[in-house]
Design an enzyme around this catalytic site. Structure first.
Site, PDB file in Angstrom:
ATOM      1  N   SER A 163       0.812  -1.220   0.000  1.00 22.49           N
ATOM      2  CA  SER A 163       0.000   0.000   0.000  1.00 22.49           C
ATOM      3  C   SER A 163       0.847   1.271   0.000  1.00 22.49           C
ATOM      4  CB  SER A 163      -0.887  -0.027   1.259  1.00 22.49           C
ATOM      5  OG  SER A 163      -1.240   1.278   1.662  1.00 22.49           O
ATOM      6  N   GLY A 164       0.493   2.204  -0.864  1.00 19.94           N
ATOM      7  CA  GLY A 164       1.181   3.492  -0.879  1.00 19.94           C
ATOM      8  C   GLY A 164       0.958   4.248   0.414  1.00 19.94           C
ATOM      9  N   LEU A 165      -0.276   4.200   0.906  1.00 18.96           N
ATOM     10  CA  LEU A 165      -0.579   4.885   2.168  1.00 18.96           C
ATOM     11  C   LEU A 165       0.266   4.332   3.308  1.00 18.96           C
ATOM     12  CD1 LEU A 165      -2.276   6.673   4.089  1.00 18.96           C
ATOM     13  CD2 LEU A 165      -3.928   4.803   4.210  1.00 18.96           C
ATOM     14  N   ASP A 208       1.009  10.471   2.238  1.00 21.41           N
ATOM     15  CA  ASP A 208       0.686   9.710   1.021  1.00 21.41           C
ATOM     16  C   ASP A 208       0.551  10.683  -0.152  1.00 21.41           C
ATOM     17  OD1 ASP A 208      -0.026   7.630  -0.641  1.00 21.41           O
ATOM     18  OD2 ASP A 208      -2.063   7.422   0.132  1.00 21.41           O
ATOM     19  N   ASP A 263       0.878  -0.850  -5.003  1.00 20.43           N
ATOM     20  CA  ASP A 263       0.075   0.348  -5.222  1.00 20.43           C
ATOM     21  C   ASP A 263       1.034   1.379  -5.808  1.00 20.43           C
ATOM     22  OD1 ASP A 263      -1.312   2.694  -5.031  1.00 20.43           O
ATOM     23  OD2 ASP A 263      -1.514   2.672  -2.847  1.00 20.43           O
ATOM     24  N   ASP A 271       0.531   4.201  -7.200  1.00 19.06           N
ATOM     25  CA  ASP A 271       0.002   5.573  -7.298  1.00 19.06           C
ATOM     26  C   ASP A 271      -0.300   5.917  -8.761  1.00 19.06           C
ATOM     27  OD1 ASP A 271       0.176   5.730  -4.563  1.00 19.06           O
ATOM     28  OD2 ASP A 271       2.066   6.813  -4.535  1.00 19.06           O
ATOM     29  N   GLU A 294      -3.366   4.566 -10.621  1.00 16.82           N
ATOM     30  CA  GLU A 294      -4.648   5.268 -10.498  1.00 16.82           C
ATOM     31  C   GLU A 294      -4.677   6.482 -11.416  1.00 16.82           C
ATOM     32  OE1 GLU A 294      -3.779   5.589  -6.309  1.00 16.82           O
ATOM     33  OE2 GLU A 294      -3.963   7.779  -6.373  1.00 16.82           O
ATOM     34  N   LYS A 329       0.185  12.581  -6.193  1.00 14.37           N
ATOM     35  CA  LYS A 329      -1.188  12.229  -5.805  1.00 14.37           C
ATOM     36  C   LYS A 329      -1.451  12.591  -4.339  1.00 14.37           C
ATOM     37  CE  LYS A 329      -2.001   9.100  -3.467  1.00 14.37           C
ATOM     38  NZ  LYS A 329      -2.248   7.680  -3.633  1.00 14.37           N
ATOM     39  N   ASN A 344      -4.023  11.020  -1.081  1.00 12.99           N
ATOM     40  CA  ASN A 344      -4.830   9.857  -0.718  1.00 12.99           C
ATOM     41  C   ASN A 344      -6.300  10.097  -1.053  1.00 12.99           C
ATOM     42  OD1 ASN A 344      -6.552   8.300   1.568  1.00 12.99           O
ATOM     43  ND2 ASN A 344      -4.718   7.148   1.010  1.00 12.99           N
ATOM     44  N   SER A 345      -6.973   9.036  -1.463  1.00 11.95           N
ATOM     45  CA  SER A 345      -8.357   9.145  -1.938  1.00 11.95           C
ATOM     46  C   SER A 345      -9.332   9.642  -0.869  1.00 11.95           C
ATOM     47  CB  SER A 345      -8.839   7.781  -2.430  1.00 11.95           C
ATOM     48  OG  SER A 345      -8.025   7.342  -3.474  1.00 11.95           O
ATOM     49  N   ARG A 359      -6.790   1.704 -11.903  1.00  8.79           N
ATOM     50  CA  ARG A 359      -7.708   2.113 -10.832  1.00  8.79           C
ATOM     51  C   ARG A 359      -8.491   3.355 -11.229  1.00  8.79           C
ATOM     52  NH1 ARG A 359      -5.484   3.096  -4.728  1.00  8.79           N
ATOM     53  NH2 ARG A 359      -6.659   4.966  -4.190  1.00  8.79           N
ATOM     54  N   HIS A 373     -12.829   2.305  -7.119  1.00 11.09           N
ATOM     55  CA  HIS A 373     -12.722   2.755  -5.726  1.00 11.09           C
ATOM     56  C   HIS A 373     -13.942   3.608  -5.361  1.00 11.09           C
ATOM     57  CE1 HIS A 373     -10.732   2.914  -2.039  1.00 11.09           C
ATOM     58  NE2 HIS A 373      -9.795   3.802  -2.256  1.00 11.09           N
TER      59      HIS A 373
END
Ligand code: SPV
Ligand code: MG
Length: 291
Positions: A42-44, A54, A81, A83, A110, A116, A118-119, A155, A186
């Site tokens: 995970s990037g986060l 992130d 991930d 990104d 994504e 980026k 975080n979503s 993504r 997502h």
């Protein structure tokens, strides 16, 4: 079987499959030992574990260094991930080359802009990538892989950024046609309505991956019924370790003693076991001169 092939098989398997989050060699090993057949790098959580945000604050080569430890420590496939691919098509295809060299099974990119965010942070203000540009990136990545089973997941962040079903479907279809091996759709809603609507229109066109961090109350049956191929438990090792570390630090700080904490911790033998210390003992017998 190659890690790439195993990840590809997971994506295409008849049953719903799961990836567990990991952010370093240790958490990867723990996930694998629990039975997970694959890992989400995970990037986060990699960035959080490095103490940064992130927002691509960790450079892509720093992420690669973490991945190298994760890959060496585990035998199950890892999906990175990735990104936005850390730049344009050229950066993204170079990423694929470097991931293949480290036995990483696949990467998810994504459709947002570098750097980026975080979503789940100010998501509706986040601009999305131009569809054609993002498709070019997917094509460049697929064209550059040398292992035919290396997986590229595309993504779709349209729901996250406040767009609707139509935009999400249009993007997913474009990315499918560009050659993505699967689509990650997502959603930041706490219910499954967006995913539900998407899956019904999508109608099993191509494998779908989801990340139910926010709609975690949805039972697994629902995802199965919708025909989801893969579920990513995206950040739960990191979050559980934060709670554990906070409790332990606090307790030791306040009590100035280890008496109360000891019984709640992994033993040192547990740590040595996770590090495979026994293997070194055996190797020493074999390779070091016996006095
Ligand atoms: C991550 O784990 O870094 C992800 C998933 O990208 S999310 O945090 O839900 O965006
Ligand atoms: Mg991420």
């Amino acid at each position: 079987m190659k890690k790439t092939t195993r990840l590809k098989h997971l994506i295409h398997s008849e049953e719903i499959e799961f990836l567990m989050e990991a952010h370093n060699g240790l958490s990867g090993k723990i996930a694998e030992n629990c039975g997970f057949k694959g890992i989400w790098a995970s990037g986060l959580t990699i960035s959080a574990s490095l103490g940064v945000r992130d927002n691509n604050e960790a450079s892509w080569t720093q992420v690669l260094d973490v991945l190298e430890f994760m890959s060496d420590a585990t035998s199950v496939p890892i999906l990175l991930d990735g990104d936005t691919g850390y730049g344009n098509f050229n950066n993204a295809r170079r990423l694929v080359k470097k991931l293949e060299q480290r036995s990483i099974a696949g990467v998810c990119i994504e459709d947002k802009l570098f750097p980026k965010t975080n979503s789940f942070i100010k998501s509706e203000m986040q601009p999305l990538a131009n569809i054609d540009e993002f498709c070019g990136k997917i094509k460049a990545m697929k064209d550059s892989q040398t292992d035919e089973d290396f997986v590229v997941v595309a993504r779709v962040e349209a729901f996250i950024a406040g767009w609707g079903l139509e935009e999400s479907l249009q993007r997913a279809e474009a990315y499918r046609q560009a050659g993505a091996d699967a689509i990650l759709i997502h959603s930041k809603r706490s219910d499954v309505t967006e995913i539900d609507a998407f899956m019904k229109e999508w109608a099993f066109r191509h494998p779908i991956v989801i990340v139910p961090t926010k709609y975690y109350k949805t039972p697994l049956d629902k995802f199965e019924e919708l025909g989801v191929s893969m579920v990513i438990w995206a950040n739960h090792n990191l979050r559980s370790s934060i709670v554990a570390m906070q409790q332990t630090s606090k307790q030791i700080f306040e009590q100035k003693s280890l008496i109360q904490v000891e019984e709640n911790l992994a033993t040192l033998d547990d740590v040595f076991h996770l590090q495979n210390a026994d293997e070194l003992k055996e190797a020493e017998k074999k390779y070091l001169p016996a006095n």
